[in-house]
Design a protein around this motif. Structure first.
Motif, PDB file in Angstrom:
ATOM      1  N   ARG A  61       3.756  -8.287 -15.531  1.00 10.12           N
ATOM      2  CA  ARG A  61       4.495  -7.482 -14.547  1.00 10.12           C
ATOM      3  C   ARG A  61       3.592  -6.557 -13.755  1.00 10.12           C
ATOM      4  NH1 ARG A  61       7.438  -2.498 -17.086  1.00 10.12           N
ATOM      5  NH2 ARG A  61       5.223  -1.987 -17.195  1.00 10.12           N
ATOM      6  N   ASP A  62       2.715  -5.815 -14.428  1.00  7.71           N
ATOM      7  CA  ASP A  62       1.880  -4.823 -13.739  1.00  7.71           C
ATOM      8  C   ASP A  62       0.859  -5.479 -12.814  1.00  7.71           C
ATOM      9  OD1 ASP A  62       3.305  -2.929 -15.091  1.00  7.71           O
ATOM     10  OD2 ASP A  62       1.756  -2.498 -16.582  1.00  7.71           O
ATOM     11  N   GLU A  63       0.434  -6.696 -13.144  1.00 10.27           N
ATOM     12  CA  GLU A  63      -0.467  -7.427 -12.254  1.00 10.27           C
ATOM     13  C   GLU A  63       0.253  -7.808 -10.961  1.00 10.27           C
ATOM     14  OE1 GLU A  63      -3.337 -10.263 -14.425  1.00 10.27           O
ATOM     15  OE2 GLU A  63      -1.655 -10.031 -15.819  1.00 10.27           O
ATOM     16  N   VAL A  64       1.537  -8.127 -11.073  1.00 10.76           N
ATOM     17  CA  VAL A  64       2.316  -8.443  -9.873  1.00 10.76           C
ATOM     18  C   VAL A  64       2.475  -7.197  -9.005  1.00 10.76           C
ATOM     19  CG1 VAL A  64       4.520  -9.299  -8.992  1.00 10.76           C
ATOM     20  CG2 VAL A  64       3.554 -10.271 -11.086  1.00 10.76           C
ATOM     21  N   VAL A  65       2.710  -6.058  -9.640  1.00 13.25           N
ATOM     22  CA  VAL A  65       2.825  -4.800  -8.889  1.00 13.25           C
ATOM     23  C   VAL A  65       1.540  -4.533  -8.107  1.00 13.25           C
ATOM     24  CG1 VAL A  65       3.026  -2.288  -9.108  1.00 13.25           C
ATOM     25  CG2 VAL A  65       4.520  -3.779 -10.452  1.00 13.25           C
ATOM     26  N   THR A  66       0.401  -4.700  -8.765  1.00 15.23           N
ATOM     27  CA  THR A  66      -0.892  -4.483  -8.106  1.00 15.23           C
ATOM     28  C   THR A  66      -1.077  -5.458  -6.953  1.00 15.23           C
ATOM     29  OG1 THR A  66      -1.886  -3.679 -10.164  1.00 15.23           O
ATOM     30  CG2 THR A  66      -3.395  -4.469  -8.455  1.00 15.23           C
ATOM     31  N   TYR A  67      -0.706  -6.720  -7.175  1.00 16.92           N
ATOM     32  CA  TYR A  67      -0.844  -7.740  -6.131  1.00 16.92           C
ATOM     33  C   TYR A  67       0.010  -7.393  -4.917  1.00 16.92           C
ATOM     34  CZ  TYR A  67      -0.200 -12.215  -3.735  1.00 16.92           C
ATOM     35  OH  TYR A  67      -0.121 -13.201  -2.779  1.00 16.92           O
ATOM     36  N   LEU A  68       1.265  -7.027  -5.129  1.00 16.03           N
ATOM     37  CA  LEU A  68       2.157  -6.717  -4.007  1.00 16.03           C
ATOM     38  C   LEU A  68       1.699  -5.462  -3.254  1.00 16.03           C
ATOM     39  CD1 LEU A  68       5.659  -7.473  -5.570  1.00 16.03           C
ATOM     40  CD2 LEU A  68       4.424  -8.821  -3.863  1.00 16.03           C
ATOM     41  N   HIS A  69       1.179  -4.493  -3.984  1.00 14.48           N
ATOM     42  CA  HIS A  69       0.666  -3.285  -3.322  1.00 14.48           C
ATOM     43  C   HIS A  69      -0.516  -3.631  -2.428  1.00 14.48           C
ATOM     44  CE1 HIS A  69      -0.598   1.201  -3.712  1.00 14.48           C
ATOM     45  NE2 HIS A  69       0.215   0.999  -2.705  1.00 14.48           N
ATOM     46  N   ARG A  70      -1.360  -4.514  -2.921  1.00 19.13           N
ATOM     47  CA  ARG A  70      -2.512  -4.956  -2.124  1.00 19.13           C
ATOM     48  C   ARG A  70      -2.040  -5.780  -0.914  1.00 19.13           C
ATOM     49  NH1 ARG A  70      -6.170  -9.428  -2.905  1.00 19.13           N
ATOM     50  NH2 ARG A  70      -5.040  -9.987  -4.804  1.00 19.13           N
ATOM     51  N   TYR A  71      -1.033  -6.585  -1.123  1.00 22.61           N
ATOM     52  CA  TYR A  71      -0.486  -7.417  -0.050  1.00 22.61           C
ATOM     53  C   TYR A  71       0.084  -6.523   1.063  1.00 22.61           C
ATOM     54  CZ  TYR A  71       1.825 -11.589   1.886  1.00 22.61           C
ATOM     55  OH  TYR A  71       2.216 -12.639   2.694  1.00 22.61           O
ATOM     56  N   ALA A  72       0.841  -5.514   0.665  1.00 16.39           N
ATOM     57  CA  ALA A  72       1.425  -4.605   1.655  1.00 16.39           C
ATOM     58  C   ALA A  72       0.342  -3.879   2.429  1.00 16.39           C
ATOM     59  CB  ALA A  72       2.341  -3.599   0.951  1.00 16.39           C
ATOM     60  N   GLY A  73      -0.727  -3.477   1.720  1.00 10.47           N
ATOM     61  CA  GLY A  73      -1.804  -2.745   2.377  1.00 10.47           C
ATOM     62  C   GLY A  73      -2.565  -3.580   3.389  1.00 10.47           C
ATOM     63  N   ALA A  74      -2.512  -4.903   3.223  1.00 10.84           N
ATOM     64  CA  ALA A  74      -3.242  -5.781   4.141  1.00 10.84           C
ATOM     65  C   ALA A  74      -2.420  -6.138   5.377  1.00 10.84           C
ATOM     66  CB  ALA A  74      -3.652  -7.062   3.411  1.00 10.84           C
ATOM     67  N   LEU A  75      -1.141  -5.766   5.387  1.00 13.41           N
ATOM     68  CA  LEU A  75      -0.289  -6.080   6.534  1.00 13.41           C
ATOM     69  C   LEU A  75      -0.419  -5.008   7.608  1.00 13.41           C
ATOM     70  CD1 LEU A  75       3.048  -7.171   4.784  1.00 13.41           C
ATOM     71  CD2 LEU A  75       1.439  -8.666   5.982  1.00 13.41           C
ATOM     72  N   ASP A  76      -0.510  -5.440   8.839  1.00 11.00           N
ATOM     73  CA  ASP A  76      -0.539  -4.496   9.955  1.00 11.00           C
ATOM     74  C   ASP A  76       0.896  -4.258  10.427  1.00 11.00           C
ATOM     75  OD1 ASP A  76      -1.349  -2.860  12.004  1.00 11.00           O
ATOM     76  OD2 ASP A  76      -1.813  -4.508  13.376  1.00 11.00           O
ATOM     77  N   ALA A  77       1.707  -3.759   9.484  1.00 13.58           N
ATOM     78  CA  ALA A  77       3.122  -3.524   9.779  1.00 13.58           C
ATOM     79  C   ALA A  77       3.492  -2.102   9.383  1.00 13.58           C
ATOM     80  CB  ALA A  77       3.991  -4.522   9.012  1.00 13.58           C
ATOM     81  N   GLU A  78       4.496  -1.567  10.040  1.00  9.83           N
ATOM     82  CA  GLU A  78       4.984  -0.226   9.698  1.00  9.83           C
ATOM     83  C   GLU A  78       5.909  -0.342   8.498  1.00  9.83           C
ATOM     84  OE1 GLU A  78       7.406   3.576  11.638  1.00  9.83           O
ATOM     85  OE2 GLU A  78       6.877   1.847  12.890  1.00  9.83           O
ATOM     86  N   ILE A  79       5.496   0.246   7.382  1.00  7.24           N
ATOM     87  CA  ILE A  79       6.286   0.228   6.154  1.00  7.24           C
ATOM     88  C   ILE A  79       6.634   1.665   5.799  1.00  7.24           C
ATOM     89  CG2 ILE A  79       6.344  -0.421   3.722  1.00  7.24           C
ATOM     90  CD1 ILE A  79       4.262  -2.561   4.328  1.00  7.24           C
ATOM     91  N   ARG A  80       7.917   1.984   5.832  1.00  7.18           N
ATOM     92  CA  ARG A  80       8.378   3.327   5.511  1.00  7.18           C
ATOM     93  C   ARG A  80       8.981   3.322   4.111  1.00  7.18           C
ATOM     94  NH1 ARG A  80      11.748   4.649  11.130  1.00  7.18           N
ATOM     95  NH2 ARG A  80      10.146   3.836  12.583  1.00  7.18           N
ATOM     96  N   THR A  81       8.319   4.000   3.186  1.00  4.31           N
ATOM     97  CA  THR A  81       8.815   4.072   1.814  1.00  4.31           C
ATOM     98  C   THR A  81       9.681   5.314   1.641  1.00  4.31           C
ATOM     99  OG1 THR A  81       6.788   5.211   1.121  1.00  4.31           O
ATOM    100  CG2 THR A  81       6.846   2.809   0.890  1.00  4.31           C
TER     101      THR A  81
END
Length: 375
Positions: free
Chosen positions: A77-97
């Motif tokens: 589970r925690d590896e998936v969390v790390t992967y998705l966080h990295r994926y989001a950081g690589a997107l040039d999109a506006e992400i409002r948390t």
């Protein structure tokens, strides 16, 4: 003052929302992702601590980014969390948390108006509802439940076995999550797995290869929904042999589903009663789409859609629905295909070249309890 109109608002910043954002960028759209959590990683941090993917890393990546590590490793589970966080950081999109969508309304003229819990309003030409189902766990109504003095929980609230040590526990369900949690608990508590039918098992590895290898090369991973709806009743628990052995050996007890609660326990099908401390329901989830109720886009909470495209509203689409278009629709490995499909449609509608799909009967979403299709 007229608010600025965003081309596409994506509700949800998990795997479905991030895949939608990537597809929107590739289509030349400027997406804005609204995510209720503090990190754009979906509900993964809230799953139980021992959760491990059913697919190895080679079959667990999303479009545009490999999953690091041994290709045959089954990520935690925690590896998936790390992967998705990295994926989001690589997107040039506006992400409002930290932004929870309260409701979506039709905007005067055309498009939509999104209102958040903070009462902010955002105008959008298109909406992609990618909020998943984890926020809407399904608990069946059973006689006597309101009088039961023990604990009733959904597996969505389960984290680890320690709090249940020494208890008498029933886990309800015949899918992956039910079997995994019951097996884990059995080392700490007296556990019974309660199911309506015998548990079906599917081997994790066939011919020395992971099952997902065969799903891919045979094309079964992309079977259309019309075929999947006939097969879903035969869903089975993925197993290396451990779970099947535990049940057949009696290490993990399994009984037919109980018929009712008593104030301090349950009534089994043969009429006997038993004291129980805790009942955990692993009975799946329903789409978490309450914010679309004002639009009239839902039927009893279920989206009116075909292949992820709304049959009631133009430029409204869905992602992350179980069996939306294929077996892999709401998984890390499969959501990218669905994202590309719905984004192409929205882009075409914005350009005036794509029509909304005709209304079709969309069967009510069955609770997603197998687990195999969610990871």
């Amino acid at each position: 003052m007229t608010p600025q109109v965003e081309p596409v608002i994506i509700v949800g910043g998990g795997q479905s929302g991030l895949a939608a954002a990537r597809a929107a960028l590739a289509a030349g759209l400027r997406p804005v992702v609204l995510h209720a959590g503090n990190l754009p990683v979906g509900s993964w941090p809230d799953y139980y601590d021992s959760l491990t993917l059913f697919s190895p890393t080679r079959f667990s990546a999303m479009p545009g980014m490999a999953f690091d590590g041994d290709p045959d490793h089954y990520p935690h589970r925690d590896e998936v969390v790390t992967y998705l966080h990295r994926y989001a950081g690589a997107l040039d999109a506006e992400i409002r948390t930290g932004v929870r969508v309260a409701e979506v309304q039709a905007r005067s003229g055309d498009g939509y108006l999104v209102r958040t819990d903070a009462d902010d309003q955002i105008a959008a030409a298109g909406i992609i509802a990618a909020s998943g189902s984890f926020g809407n766990p399904y608990l069946p109504e059973l006689p006597g439940r309101s009088d039961f003095t023990g604990d009733v929980a959904h597996v969505a609230n389960y984290r680890r076995p320690d709090p249940y040590a020494g208890q008498r526990v029933i886990v309800v369900g015949a899918g992956n999550s039910a079997v995994q949690v019951a097996y884990e608990l059995a080392a700490h508590a007296r556990v019974t797995l309660a199911t309506r039918e015998p548990v079906r098992f599917l081997p994790q590895r066939v011919g020395g290869r992971d099952l997902h290898h065969w799903l891919r090369i045979t094309g079964a991973d992309r079977l259309p929904r019309r075929i999947l709806t006939r097969l879903v009743q035969h869903a089975a628990v993925l197993d290396t042999g451990v779970y099947h052995q535990a049940i057949t050996s009696g290490q993990l007890a399994r009984r037919e589903m109980f018929s009712a609660f008593t104030p301090d326990g349950v009534i089994w099908g043969d009429g006997t009663t038993e004291h129980v401390d805790t009942v955990i329901f692993a009975t799946g989830y329903r789409p978490d789409l309450g914010y679309l109720e004002p639009l009239g886009a839902l039927a009893h909470g279920t989206p009116r859609q075909v292949g992820g495209l709304s049959t009631t509203h133009r430029r409204l689409a869905y992602l992350g629905l179980e069996f939306q278009r294929s077996f892999a629709s709401n998984t890390l490995r499969g959501v990218g295909r669905d994202a590309a499909h719905v984004v192409r449609a929205i882009a075409g509608q914005l350009a005036g070249t794509h029509k909304r799909p005709r209304s079709a009967h969309t069967p009510p979403a069955a609770p997603s309890g197998t687990g195999a299709t969610t990871r």
